[in-house]
Design a protein around this motif. Structure first.
Motif, short mmCIF file in Angstrom:
data_model
loop_
_atom_site.label_atom_id
_atom_site.label_comp_id
_atom_site.label_asym_id
_atom_site.label_seq_id
_atom_site.Cartn_x
_atom_site.Cartn_y
_atom_site.Cartn_z
N GLY A 1 -37.73 20.83 -7.62
CA GLY A 1 -36.97 19.84 -8.38
C GLY A 1 -35.60 19.68 -7.75
N PRO A 2 -34.67 19.07 -8.43
CA PRO A 2 -33.34 18.98 -7.83
C PRO A 2 -32.86 20.39 -7.45
CG PRO A 2 -33.44 17.60 -9.78
CD PRO A 2 -34.72 18.42 -9.73
N VAL A 3 -32.55 20.57 -6.18
CA VAL A 3 -32.24 21.89 -5.65
C VAL A 3 -30.99 21.81 -4.80
CG1 VAL A 3 -33.79 21.62 -3.68
CG2 VAL A 3 -33.24 23.89 -4.47
N ARG A 4 -30.19 22.85 -4.85
CA ARG A 4 -28.97 22.90 -4.03
C ARG A 4 -29.33 22.95 -2.55
NH1 ARG A 4 -24.33 26.80 -6.37
NH2 ARG A 4 -23.97 25.67 -8.30
N PRO B 1 -23.95 19.12 -11.34
CA PRO B 1 -23.09 19.08 -12.54
C PRO B 1 -22.52 20.46 -12.89
CG PRO B 1 -25.39 18.65 -13.12
CD PRO B 1 -25.32 18.73 -11.62
N GLN B 2 -23.16 21.53 -12.43
CA GLN B 2 -22.68 22.89 -12.67
C GLN B 2 -21.52 23.26 -11.74
OE1 GLN B 2 -24.31 25.00 -15.01
NE2 GLN B 2 -25.52 23.23 -15.59
N ASP B 3 -21.52 22.65 -10.55
CA ASP B 3 -20.51 22.98 -9.54
C ASP B 3 -20.34 21.76 -8.65
OD1 ASP B 3 -18.95 23.88 -7.45
OD2 ASP B 3 -20.22 25.59 -6.95
N ARG B 4 -19.32 20.97 -8.90
CA ARG B 4 -19.09 19.71 -8.19
C ARG B 4 -18.95 19.88 -6.69
NH1 ARG B 4 -20.83 15.39 -10.69
NH2 ARG B 4 -20.20 15.35 -12.85
N ARG B 5 -18.66 21.10 -6.21
CA ARG B 5 -18.55 21.33 -4.76
C ARG B 5 -19.92 21.35 -4.10
NH1 ARG B 5 -15.80 26.90 -5.20
NH2 ARG B 5 -17.37 26.87 -6.84
N ALA B 6 -20.97 21.61 -4.89
CA ALA B 6 -22.33 21.72 -4.35
C ALA B 6 -23.08 20.41 -4.55
CB ALA B 6 -23.06 22.86 -5.05
N ALA B 7 -24.10 20.22 -3.73
CA ALA B 7 -24.94 19.02 -3.84
C ALA B 7 -26.36 19.42 -4.20
CB ALA B 7 -24.94 18.25 -2.53
N LEU B 8 -26.98 18.60 -5.03
CA LEU B 8 -28.39 18.77 -5.36
C LEU B 8 -29.18 17.73 -4.58
CD1 LEU B 8 -28.26 19.16 -9.25
CD2 LEU B 8 -28.55 20.97 -7.54
N VAL B 9 -30.35 18.13 -4.12
CA VAL B 9 -31.23 17.24 -3.37
C VAL B 9 -32.50 17.04 -4.18
CG1 VAL B 9 -32.53 16.94 -1.23
CG2 VAL B 9 -30.34 18.10 -1.19
N SER B 10 -32.97 15.81 -4.23
CA SER B 10 -34.25 15.52 -4.87
C SER B 10 -34.95 14.41 -4.10
CB SER B 10 -34.05 15.11 -6.34
OG SER B 10 -33.21 13.99 -6.42
N LEU B 11 -36.24 14.31 -4.30
CA LEU B 11 -37.00 13.24 -3.64
C LEU B 11 -36.69 11.91 -4.30
CD1 LEU B 11 -40.57 14.83 -3.25
CD2 LEU B 11 -38.70 14.80 -1.60
N THR B 12 -36.62 10.88 -3.49
CA THR B 12 -36.53 9.53 -4.04
C THR B 12 -37.93 9.12 -4.48
OG1 THR B 12 -37.00 8.50 -1.90
CG2 THR B 12 -34.65 8.91 -2.44
N GLU B 13 -38.04 7.99 -5.14
CA GLU B 13 -39.36 7.51 -5.55
C GLU B 13 -40.25 7.29 -4.33
OE1 GLU B 13 -41.08 3.56 -7.73
OE2 GLU B 13 -39.28 4.47 -8.61
N ASP B 14 -39.69 6.67 -3.28
CA ASP B 14 -40.46 6.45 -2.05
C ASP B 14 -40.80 7.78 -1.39
OD1 ASP B 14 -41.66 4.81 0.01
OD2 ASP B 14 -39.92 5.27 1.26
#
Length: 158
Positions: A60-63, A97-110
């Motif tokens: 799922g959305p993962v750092r 949202p837990q740590d604005r310095r970090a990014a979460l990655v998730s798959l797009t619909e495509d």
């Protein structure tokens, strides 16, 4: 374990050497298959992109840092790979949202659609290859692979 076994007496080495040969073969073939699956997702993808997409899909959305830890690669390497996936529209980054310095990655619909199509083709091949195996053998094989991967993941390595 006896002292002779621990020392690796020559007669005791053959089963371990057989495991080493088979694992090496599995890894070589696996790298080729992953590259093939990556290109199936998108013709411009190579290398471990399919595995990365699989991890992001499963987690799922993962750092970004967690992706690097999972694959035991540095932040620069994983960032470069994720950037390539972003440019192709397969993944998206958003602030954690837990740590604005970090990014979460998730798959797009495509990205999800393309990944699931490729995984469907891969699973059809797995079903074909293992179709003649009794179900209990498949279950036991999966258990043994999981056990092996746990040990390798603890740093024992092969």
């Amino acid at each position: 374990m006896s002292a002779a076994s621990a020392a690796g007496a020559p007669g005791d080495e053959e089963p371990l050497m057989a495991v080493e040969r088979e694992v090496a073969l599995l890894f070589r073939r696996g790298r080729a298959r992953v590259a093939e699956m990556s290109r199936r997702v998108h013709p411009r993808l190579e290398g471990m992109a399919y595995s990365l997409l699989a991890y992001v899909e499963q987690a799922g959305p993962v750092r970004v840092t967690d992706v690097g830890v999972h694959f035991a690669v540095g932040k620069a390497t994983v960032s470069r790979q994720i950037r390539a996936l972003e440019e192709l529209g397969l993944v998206a980054r958003e602030a954690d949202p837990q740590d604005r310095r970090a990014a979460l990655v998730s798959l797009t619909e495509d990205g999800r659609r393309r990944f699931l199509e490729a995984r469907g083709a891969r699973m059809a091949r797995v079903r074909e290859v293992m179709g003649g195996w009794p179900e209990e053998d498949v279950v036991r094989f999966a258990e043994l692979l999981h056990r092996f991967n746990d040990v390798v993941g603890e740093g024992v390595g092969v």
